[in-house]
Design an enzyme around this catalytic site. Structure first.
Site, PDB file in Angstrom:
ATOM      1  N   HIS A  61       0.815  -1.217   0.000  1.00 29.65           N
ATOM      2  CA  HIS A  61       0.000   0.000   0.000  1.00 29.65           C
ATOM      3  C   HIS A  61       0.849   1.268   0.000  1.00 29.65           C
ATOM      4  O   HIS A  61       0.370   2.337  -0.386  1.00 29.65           O
ATOM      5  CB  HIS A  61      -0.968   0.007   1.194  1.00 29.65           C
ATOM      6  N   ASP A  91       0.018  -7.514   1.075  1.00 30.80           N
ATOM      7  CA  ASP A  91       0.542  -6.181   1.415  1.00 30.80           C
ATOM      8  C   ASP A  91       2.067  -6.173   1.426  1.00 30.80           C
ATOM      9  O   ASP A  91       2.689  -5.570   2.314  1.00 30.80           O
ATOM     10  CB  ASP A  91      -0.007  -5.680   2.744  1.00 30.80           C
ATOM     11  N   SER A 171       4.910   2.133   7.928  1.00 30.96           N
ATOM     12  CA  SER A 171       4.545   1.039   7.029  1.00 30.96           C
ATOM     13  C   SER A 171       5.676   0.738   6.063  1.00 30.96           C
ATOM     14  O   SER A 171       6.223   1.643   5.412  1.00 30.96           O
ATOM     15  CB  SER A 171       3.287   1.398   6.245  1.00 30.96           C
TER      16      SER A 171
END
Length: 315
Positions: A61, A91, A171
């Site tokens: 993402h 992901d 992330s």
């Protein structure tokens, strides 16, 4: 507080600090701050070098909609990178820096060996603050979070839950153990004091390998829908497992239908592995399963039945 207790507390704190400092010193040179730009605007995240030829691992993402971007490293260097491949359903994404392997790769570990309460260290670039380090413990294992790829939604399984502080920008960063091996890719903040990371294990290593070699992850398809159900006690005792997967839908003409799987069959093993939950079956549905024989053992009308399926590629 007496002197002995103060000394003991000081020694414990020093030992904890030494572990975190050692892990940070080993991992920080391998972690990059990412800057990406897409049609939707600018974005940021983290990545970790995992191979000597300039390959970086990050969250899908973080680079969604981007083909390239800029990676900045702890030594002050910068490099443009290209997106080698991304897999939204796990992901995970792999990038390649254009300057090659000028940073040391971090060693990858095995998240399947983690234990609740184990010390972990998160390294990333939260809120644009490059090279940030937080520490905590593994507070949960086996979590699932939904991931979407177009119209398909599939859970990311065996997600690591930690209380190490994670914020936007973390992330794609590294989650490491006290021995300095990366066991997770930080992927989301679920709430205050709660962070999640995609595990590095046999399944995700296979996904990473496919992204490196082919730029995408091929997935297999059986054409069944199933739900966990308890097995009859005598059968559960004999098999050493408590649950199986009851078939609630079979797509006509699918690999499952061709193999002779019917409604209300209970799948108790696939490829020799017990199938106690849907995730067990989904883990087998990666590229190598396409076009190969996958034996299933079914419980049907109080009898055991063996069938052989040949999973097709999910389009």
């Amino acid at each position: 507080m007496d002197a002995d207790k103060r000394d003991a507390d000081s020694e414990a704190l020093d030992a904890y600090s030494q572990v975190v400092s050692r892990v940070a010193a080993g991992i920080l040179p391998s972690v990059a701050a990412l800057a990406v730009r897409t049609d939707r605007g600018a974005g940021a995240g983290s990545a970790v070098a995992f191979a000597a030829d300039g390959l970086l691992l990050t969250s899908a993402h973080v680079v969604a909609g981007a083909r390239s971007g800029t990676a900045s490293f702890a030594d002050g260097s910068q490099s443009r990178f290209d997106v080698v491949g991304a897999d939204p359903l796990s992901d995970l994404a792999v990038l390649r820096t254009r300057t090659g392997g000028h940073v040391p790769p971090a060693p990858l570990g095995d998240a399947d060996l983690l234990r609740i309460g184990q010390l972990v260290v998160a390294v990333g670039n939260p809120m644009g603050l490059a090279g940030s380090v937080t520490a905590g413990v593994v507070s949960g294992l086996g979590r699932s979070i939904p991931a979407r790829d177009g119209r398909r939604v599939r859970p990311i399984d065996d997600v690591i839950q930690t209380d190490a502080a994670l914020n936007p920008g973390n992330s794609g960063g590294a989650l490491a153990t006290s021995n300095g091996t990366v066991v997770g890719v930080n992927t989301a903040v679920a709430g205050y004091g709660l962070g999640l990371a995609v595990p590095i294990n046999a399944t995700t290593r296979q996904i990473i390998d496919e992204l490196v070699s082919a730029g995408r992850v091929r997935r297999a398809w059986l054409g069944v829908a199933s739900v966990p159900v308890p097995l009859p006690p005598p059968l559960a005792t004999r098999l050493g497992q408590r649950h199986g997967l009851r078939v609630v839908e079979v797509v006509p003409g699918s690999p499952a239908g061709v193999a002779g799987i019917f409604l209300d069959d209970v799948i108790v093993s696939a490829g020799g592995r017990p199938t106690q939950d849907v995730q067990t079956l989904l883990k087998l549905m990666l590229g190598p399963a396409i076009g190969t024989r996958l034996p299933l053992t079914l419980y049907r009308r109080q009898a055991m039945v063996d069938v052989v399926t040949i999973p097709a590629e999910l389009s």
